[in-house]
Structures are given as C-alpha cells and as structure tokens.
Design a protein around this motif. Sequence first.
Motif, PDB file in Angstrom:
ATOM      1  N   SER A 148       0.851  -1.183   0.000  1.00 15.77           N
ATOM      2  CA  SER A 148       0.000   0.000   0.000  1.00 15.77           C
ATOM      3  C   SER A 148       0.886   1.231   0.000  1.00 15.77           C
ATOM      4  N   PHE A 149       0.257   2.350  -0.263  1.00 14.13           N
ATOM      5  CA  PHE A 149       0.975   3.623  -0.202  1.00 14.13           C
ATOM      6  C   PHE A 149       0.174   4.547   0.702  1.00 14.13           C
ATOM      7  N   GLN A 150       0.856   5.153   1.653  1.00 13.23           N
ATOM      8  CA  GLN A 150       0.192   6.046   2.594  1.00 13.23           C
ATOM      9  C   GLN A 150       1.103   7.218   2.903  1.00 13.23           C
ATOM     10  N   VAL A 151       0.558   8.220   3.538  1.00 15.62           N
ATOM     11  CA  VAL A 151       1.333   9.379   3.961  1.00 15.62           C
ATOM     12  C   VAL A 151       1.606   9.266   5.447  1.00 15.62           C
ATOM     13  N   ASP A 152       2.881   9.268   5.804  1.00 12.79           N
ATOM     14  CA  ASP A 152       3.290   9.283   7.209  1.00 12.79           C
ATOM     15  C   ASP A 152       3.511  10.745   7.587  1.00 12.79           C
ATOM     16  N   PRO A 153       2.651  11.318   8.442  1.00 14.83           N
ATOM     17  CA  PRO A 153       2.711  12.768   8.706  1.00 14.83           C
ATOM     18  C   PRO A 153       3.972  13.233   9.416  1.00 14.83           C
ATOM     19  N   THR A 154       4.702  12.321  10.082  1.00 16.25           N
ATOM     20  CA  THR A 154       5.907  12.730  10.814  1.00 16.25           C
ATOM     21  C   THR A 154       7.128  11.892  10.429  1.00 16.25           C
ATOM     22  N   GLY A 155       7.032  11.102   9.374  1.00 15.69           N
ATOM     23  CA  GLY A 155       8.119  10.192   9.030  1.00 15.69           C
ATOM     24  C   GLY A 155       9.165  10.762   8.109  1.00 15.69           C
ATOM     25  N   GLY A 156       9.045  12.042   7.757  1.00 12.54           N
ATOM     26  CA  GLY A 156       9.994  12.644   6.842  1.00 12.54           C
ATOM     27  C   GLY A 156      11.348  12.897   7.471  1.00 12.54           C
ATOM     28  N   GLU A 157      12.274  13.323   6.646  1.00 11.56           N
ATOM     29  CA  GLU A 157      13.659  13.507   7.069  1.00 11.56           C
ATOM     30  C   GLU A 157      13.796  14.503   8.212  1.00 11.56           C
ATOM     31  N   ASN A 158      12.962  15.525   8.219  1.00  9.68           N
ATOM     32  CA  ASN A 158      13.015  16.545   9.267  1.00  9.68           C
ATOM     33  C   ASN A 158      11.752  16.550  10.123  1.00  9.68           C
ATOM     34  N   LEU A 164       4.938   6.735   1.950  1.00 14.24           N
ATOM     35  CA  LEU A 164       5.463   5.482   2.487  1.00 14.24           C
ATOM     36  C   LEU A 164       4.933   4.313   1.673  1.00 14.24           C
ATOM     37  N   PHE A 165       5.838   3.644   0.975  1.00 10.76           N
ATOM     38  CA  PHE A 165       5.538   2.416   0.240  1.00 10.76           C
ATOM     39  C   PHE A 165       5.859   1.266   1.189  1.00 10.76           C
ATOM     40  N   LYS A 166       4.840   0.488   1.585  1.00  9.92           N
ATOM     41  CA  LYS A 166       5.070  -0.567   2.579  1.00  9.92           C
ATOM     42  C   LYS A 166       4.218  -1.773   2.251  1.00  9.92           C
TER      43      LYS A 166
END
Length: 429
Positions: A148-158, A164-166
């Motif tokens: 699936s593909f989802q948006v991780d609101p706090t998983g970015g580099e900063n 997120l492809f998982k």
Amino acid sequence: MCQMSRYSNFESISLNWRGDDACIWKRTTALHKKVGNLTNFQVVGDITKDSTLAPEYFKGVKKVINAVSVIVGPKEGDTPDRAKYSQIKGDSPEMVEYIGMKILINAVKASVGVRSGKLIYGYEGNSVKELAWGALDDVVMGGVSESSFQVDPTGGENGGPTGLFKGVVSTANNGGFTSLRTRNFPVPEDLSAYDGLELRLKGDSRRYKLIVRTSSDWDTIGYTLSFDTVEGQWQSLMFSKFEYDGKLNPTFVEGAFQLPVSSIRSYIKDPITPRFVHVGSAGVTRTERPGLDLSKQPPAVRLNKELGFILTFKLKGEDLIRESGIPYTIVRPCALTEEPAGADLIFDQGDNITGKISREEVARICVAALESPYACDKTFEVKSVVPFSEPFTVDPENPLPEKDYDVYFSTLKDGITGKEVLERSPIAV
C-alpha cells in the motif's frame, strides 16, 4: 537504454512509473532557417501582450537569448545635437522592460527549466505535490504479496510528512513482487527541459525497481532501472539513463518492508549552463547612486526620468530574471556601435564602467554564454578597450583570431549586480 533527456510529457509514474516520449515541435507563426548546425525558429509576437507569447509556442526551446528593448529616439526627426533624444517611441519602458519581461519569463519558463528542478511528487518545505497511487501486486498472477501507499505525517527527514511504500512480499503460489503505480496524469508532465529524475528516500538495504512508461496505455514499453538502498539512511538517487539487465534481485528477502519516499523531482545535471541570456544595459544601478557625477555618465543615466525611468525598469526586469530560478546570464554592454567584433575586451562587475562595444561582439558573447558554466547566474558589464574617439576596424585579409570567452567568464563572481551600493546600510556616526 534510454536517455532521460528524451522524455517530455509524463503521463504517470510507477514504484511503477510512467511518461510520454512525444516528439517536440516548435510552433511558429513566421519562418525557420538553418544556421550552421542550428535551426532558427522565429515567433512573431509582442512582448507586452501575453496572448502573443503563449508557452506552447516555445515548446522544445531549451535556451533563449533576449535582446528586446524599448525604443529610444525622436518621434519626428532629431536636431544635430540630439535634443530630442529623450523621447520614447512606442510602448513605455515599464511595459517593455518590466511587464514584458514578466510575460516572457512566464512564456519560456516551462520549456527552459529552473535550476531547482520540477517537483513531480512529494513534500519539500512548503511545497506539496500529491499523486494518486495504487497497488499492483503479485495477486494478479495468484500470489499473496500485498502493499500500500500512505502518507506518514511525521516520518519525513526533518519530522514532516513523507510518502510510504510498505507491505509484505511472499513467494507463495509462485509470487514474489509488490509494486505501486500512479494513475495516468490528467495533464502530462513536460520534463523536456531536464536531464533526469531525482528520488529522495530512506533506504532499508533492499533493491527496488523504478519504471517510467511513455504512454497512457496500460501495458506499454517501460524504461526500467534497479537501485540499491542503504539501511536507515536518507538518500538522493539521480537517474538520467534507464537500463535493466533482467537479472534476479540479489537482495531479495521475503517479509515486511517499507520505503519512505519524500520526493520525486526532475533535475538539471551539472555543470549547469545558462538557459536564458539577457542583453541589458550598463548604468542601470547608477541613477540613484549617491555621489555620482552625472556629467560623466551616458545619456540614459542622466535622462533616466525624461526617458520614462528606462534604466529603473531595466533593473526591475533584471531582478525578475534573477528571481525566476532559470539559470541565466545578464550581459550589460556599454554604448553599442556598428563596428566589427574583435577588439580586446574589459569585463567588469558592479556597474561602474563606461565605453563602447560592437553589437556583433555582444552577439558572440551571448552565444558563448549559453554553453559556459562560468557564465551561469552572472551579471556583468562589458566594453572594448578602444576609446570612443578611435574607430576600430578589421582587415578582411587578416581576420583576428576567435576569442575564448571562457577566459573572461571565469573571472566573474556570483551575486554582484551594482545594487550593493544602493542597499548598503548607512554607517552610524
């Protein structure tokens, strides 16, 4: 193998990705002719009217030299001492030098590209570009893998958002792959100005595959590239050639995986050369310069107000170029003459010199700048070493050697425009 520079209109992307390898045609309303190895296409338009400079007219145009200027001269003849020099023929300096520059930049920006590239997907500062992704896993052939593909609101580099492809990959039932694919883009992405794609992602030590398709049809040729990732590290991966050997993935393991992808953008490869060369004028920062002896300055500096603030608006037009993000060169010639090219030159920065220079020489400088990384994002003035009082001629039987303009360009520095004097804060006494 396919050079990414051939890609123009992207239809979709797929972790499974997609595009459109359309032929690029320059639409013109006038004529074209062959000059050496170059084809010269002429578009008839009015820089003050955006309807005559539509972006589609410039499709496929990668580099631009702009020498458009307001016309200064008497409307009905002049006196021997040029008493009517302070007249503008046609549109005002504001319309031509400033508003016209806005129109021209908007018309060519998509075709010539910007230094920072074009964001196709992702999260970069305040910039967000979403895409619709869908899973395409081995269930289509009886497997049991899923993703699936989802948006991780706090998983970015900063600590910001990231895609997120998982999922979980399994070899059961002769399966063994998971993938994502975008929908076809509603409007194809024109990336013809760029040299490749850059992915910003956080690796997990696995090898992944990127596919770019060049048609909106479902099952067409895919330009494929495998790439390795480093576990736990954010990486920028830049791809300008797509090739695939068809071999098995040596890092393949069954089980859960996840690949954060914060952005996908196009890029211009180094060394970057100018895409927009502009012929301006020496003197544009001198009209308000404190302590300047105007009697020793060219007429346009002395008569800036009478000429509709011509130099003021030329400077505003320059600022639009510098702020546009387009790789540029701004050439500020001193007084232009009809003399031949070939005289020794003085390149300077800071807007201080006066003198003369051949129009032919300026044209050669502009063409050379297009191919020189040294000239990129530079602003400079130029004149010949020959004084006004002395004519310059060239013996046709003994032509002068061609100049290596990189010798001059390599001396130029970033960030010098002559505005530094105007912007300098007064020293407290």
